[in-house]
Design a protein around this motif. Sequence first.
Motif, PDB file in Angstrom:
ATOM      1  N   VAL A   1      -9.906   8.814   1.228  1.00  0.00           N
ATOM      2  CA  VAL A   1      -9.045  10.393   0.895  1.00  0.00           C
ATOM      3  C   VAL A   1      -9.706  10.971   2.092  1.00  0.00           C
ATOM      4  N   THR A   2      -9.024  11.695   2.939  1.00  0.00           N
ATOM      5  CA  THR A   2      -9.239  12.566   3.816  1.00  0.00           C
ATOM      6  C   THR A   2      -8.718  14.111   3.477  1.00  0.00           C
ATOM      7  N   LEU A   3      -9.295  15.021   4.280  1.00  0.00           N
ATOM      8  CA  LEU A   3      -9.104  16.633   4.217  1.00  0.00           C
ATOM      9  C   LEU A   3      -8.239  17.116   5.511  1.00  0.00           C
ATOM     10  N   PRO A   4      -6.984  16.669   5.720  1.00  0.00           N
ATOM     11  CA  PRO A   4      -6.262  17.245   7.191  1.00  0.00           C
ATOM     12  C   PRO A   4      -6.167  18.695   7.163  1.00  0.00           C
ATOM     13  N   GLY A   5      -6.355  19.306   6.101  1.00  0.00           N
ATOM     14  CA  GLY A   5      -6.175  20.706   5.987  1.00  0.00           C
ATOM     15  C   GLY A   5      -7.050  21.320   4.991  1.00  0.00           C
ATOM     16  N   SER A   6      -7.349  22.947   5.002  1.00  0.00           N
ATOM     17  CA  SER A   6      -8.154  23.486   3.773  1.00  0.00           C
ATOM     18  C   SER A   6      -7.631  23.032   2.548  1.00  0.00           C
ATOM     19  N   TYR A   7      -6.297  23.138   2.394  1.00  0.00           N
ATOM     20  CA  TYR A   7      -5.743  22.757   0.880  1.00  0.00           C
ATOM     21  C   TYR A   7      -4.877  21.735   0.899  1.00  0.00           C
ATOM     22  N   ARG A   8      -5.102  20.731   2.014  1.00  0.00           N
ATOM     23  CA  ARG A   8      -4.122  19.571   1.830  1.00  0.00           C
ATOM     24  C   ARG A   8      -5.054  18.443   1.938  1.00  0.00           C
ATOM     25  N   TYR A   9      -4.617  17.357   1.349  1.00  0.00           N
ATOM     26  CA  TYR A   9      -5.411  16.141   1.015  1.00  0.00           C
ATOM     27  C   TYR A   9      -4.535  14.903   1.355  1.00  0.00           C
TER      28      TYR A   9
ATOM     29  N   ILE B   1     -10.958  11.794  -5.469  1.00  0.00           N
ATOM     30  CA  ILE B   1     -11.653  10.556  -5.258  1.00  0.00           C
ATOM     31  C   ILE B   1     -11.979   9.870  -6.793  1.00  0.00           C
ATOM     32  N   SER B   2     -12.177  10.462  -7.653  1.00  0.00           N
ATOM     33  CA  SER B   2     -12.565   9.987  -9.157  1.00  0.00           C
ATOM     34  C   SER B   2     -11.558   9.094  -9.466  1.00  0.00           C
ATOM     35  N   VAL B   3     -10.246   9.592  -9.176  1.00  0.00           N
ATOM     36  CA  VAL B   3      -9.083   8.975  -9.906  1.00  0.00           C
ATOM     37  C   VAL B   3      -8.810   7.716  -9.241  1.00  0.00           C
ATOM     38  N   LEU B   4      -9.010   7.693  -7.833  1.00  0.00           N
ATOM     39  CA  LEU B   4      -8.754   6.521  -7.108  1.00  0.00           C
ATOM     40  C   LEU B   4     -10.016   5.371  -7.146  1.00  0.00           C
ATOM     41  N   ARG B   5      -9.523   4.343  -6.401  1.00  0.00           N
ATOM     42  CA  ARG B   5     -10.430   3.254  -6.386  1.00  0.00           C
ATOM     43  C   ARG B   5     -11.418   3.208  -5.174  1.00  0.00           C
ATOM     44  N   GLU B   6     -12.364   2.436  -5.478  1.00  0.00           N
ATOM     45  CA  GLU B   6     -13.417   2.598  -4.264  1.00  0.00           C
ATOM     46  C   GLU B   6     -13.064   2.490  -2.998  1.00  0.00           C
ATOM     47  N   LYS B   7     -12.232   1.249  -2.775  1.00  0.00           N
ATOM     48  CA  LYS B   7     -11.682   1.003  -1.449  1.00  0.00           C
ATOM     49  C   LYS B   7     -10.678   2.057  -0.630  1.00  0.00           C
ATOM     50  N   ASP B   8      -9.951   2.936  -1.793  1.00  0.00           N
ATOM     51  CA  ASP B   8      -8.729   3.895  -1.226  1.00  0.00           C
ATOM     52  C   ASP B   8      -9.654   4.786  -0.406  1.00  0.00           C
TER      53      ASP B   8
ATOM     54  N   SER C   1       0.978  -1.068   0.113  1.00  0.00           N
ATOM     55  CA  SER C   1       0.036  -0.048   0.040  1.00  0.00           C
ATOM     56  C   SER C   1       0.880   1.283  -0.102  1.00  0.00           C
ATOM     57  N   ALA C   2       0.151   2.361  -0.007  1.00  0.00           N
ATOM     58  CA  ALA C   2       1.037   3.690  -0.215  1.00  0.00           C
ATOM     59  C   ALA C   2       0.106   4.709   0.460  1.00  0.00           C
ATOM     60  N   VAL C   3       0.516   5.948   0.897  1.00  0.00           N
ATOM     61  CA  VAL C   3      -0.111   6.862   1.694  1.00  0.00           C
ATOM     62  C   VAL C   3       0.376   8.053   0.727  1.00  0.00           C
ATOM     63  N   TYR C   4      -0.494   9.036   0.413  1.00  0.00           N
ATOM     64  CA  TYR C   4      -0.292  10.135  -0.532  1.00  0.00           C
ATOM     65  C   TYR C   4      -0.729  11.457   0.376  1.00  0.00           C
ATOM     66  N   MET C   5       0.164  12.393   0.349  1.00  0.00           N
ATOM     67  CA  MET C   5      -0.126  13.819   0.842  1.00  0.00           C
ATOM     68  C   MET C   5      -0.092  14.867  -0.428  1.00  0.00           C
ATOM     69  N   PHE C   6      -1.342  15.539  -0.534  1.00  0.00           N
ATOM     70  CA  PHE C   6      -1.274  16.497  -1.652  1.00  0.00           C
ATOM     71  C   PHE C   6      -1.458  17.867  -1.094  1.00  0.00           C
ATOM     72  N   GLU C   7      -0.932  18.734  -1.824  1.00  0.00           N
ATOM     73  CA  GLU C   7      -1.141  20.153  -1.283  1.00  0.00           C
ATOM     74  C   GLU C   7      -1.252  21.197  -2.589  1.00  0.00           C
ATOM     75  N   ILE C   8      -2.435  21.945  -2.241  1.00  0.00           N
ATOM     76  CA  ILE C   8      -2.492  22.834  -3.483  1.00  0.00           C
ATOM     77  C   ILE C   8      -1.555  23.988  -3.306  1.00  0.00           C
ATOM     78  N   ASP C   9      -0.742  24.170  -4.638  1.00  0.00           N
ATOM     79  CA  ASP C   9       0.442  25.355  -4.491  1.00  0.00           C
ATOM     80  C   ASP C   9      -0.238  26.800  -4.227  1.00  0.00           C
ATOM     81  N   GLU C  10       0.457  27.496  -3.603  1.00  0.00           N
ATOM     82  CA  GLU C  10       0.138  28.762  -3.497  1.00  0.00           C
ATOM     83  C   GLU C  10      -1.386  29.131  -3.215  1.00  0.00           C
ATOM     84  N   HIS C  11      -1.841  28.377  -2.261  1.00  0.00           N
ATOM     85  CA  HIS C  11      -3.318  28.362  -1.928  1.00  0.00           C
ATOM     86  C   HIS C  11      -3.633  29.718  -1.245  1.00  0.00           C
TER      87      HIS C  11
END
Length: 182
Positions: free
Chosen positions: A55-63, A46-53, A12-22
Motif C-alpha cells: 500500500v502506498t500514498l501517492p497523494g494526500s487523499y489518494r492511495y 492495510i488491515s483489509v489486505l494481506r501481509e504481502k500486499d 495480481s491487481a493494482v487498486y487506486m482509491f480516492e477519498i471523495d470530496e476531500h
Amino acid sequence: TFTKAGESGLKSAVYMFEIDEHEMLEKTYGHAAAEEVSSVIGDRIISVLREKDVVTLPGSYRYAACLAAVRSLDLESCIQLAGRLQQAIEEPVSVDGTAIYVTATIGFCQHARGAGKDTLSWMEGADLALEEARENGPGSIRAFSADMRRKSDSRSELREEVIKALEDDQIRPWFQPQISTD
C-alpha cells in the motif's frame, strides 16, 4: 509484482482509491482532522489486505495498493475486495469526539487485463479506472477495460485538435446579440 505475475503465470491487481470530496473534508473539519482521517483510512486499507500486499500514498487523499501475485484472481474476486475496502474506508472516523463520514471511489486494473506490458501501464490502467469511477459519482467502483483507454486517447486527441485549431485561427467566435424589448 507485475514482472513476477507475468513470468510465473500468477495473477495480481493494482487498486487506486480516492477519498471523495476531500476538499470539503478539509474545509469543514480543518487540515489536522483531515490528515487524521487520511491516516486512519490508510491503516484500515492495510488491515483489509494481506501481509504481502503493498500500500502506498501517492497523494494526500489518494492511495494505491498492489496485490501480491496469487494463482487465482478473477474479476468477481477483485470487485468483492474493492467492496470490502470501500466498506472499511467508509466506517466513521472519530476525531476529537466528532464522527466523520467519508466515501471513497475505487478503480482497479487486473494484471491480465492490463493496459500495457509494463508496471507504469498497469498503474495507468488503474488510474483510468479511478477516473471513470469518479465520473460516475462518489462511492463508485470501476475495473479497467480497453474501452477506457480508447476513450481517454480520444479525449486527448480532441483536446489537441482544439488547441491546434485555436492556435491556427481555425476557430472564430461569432456573437448574435440577444435583445429584450420588455
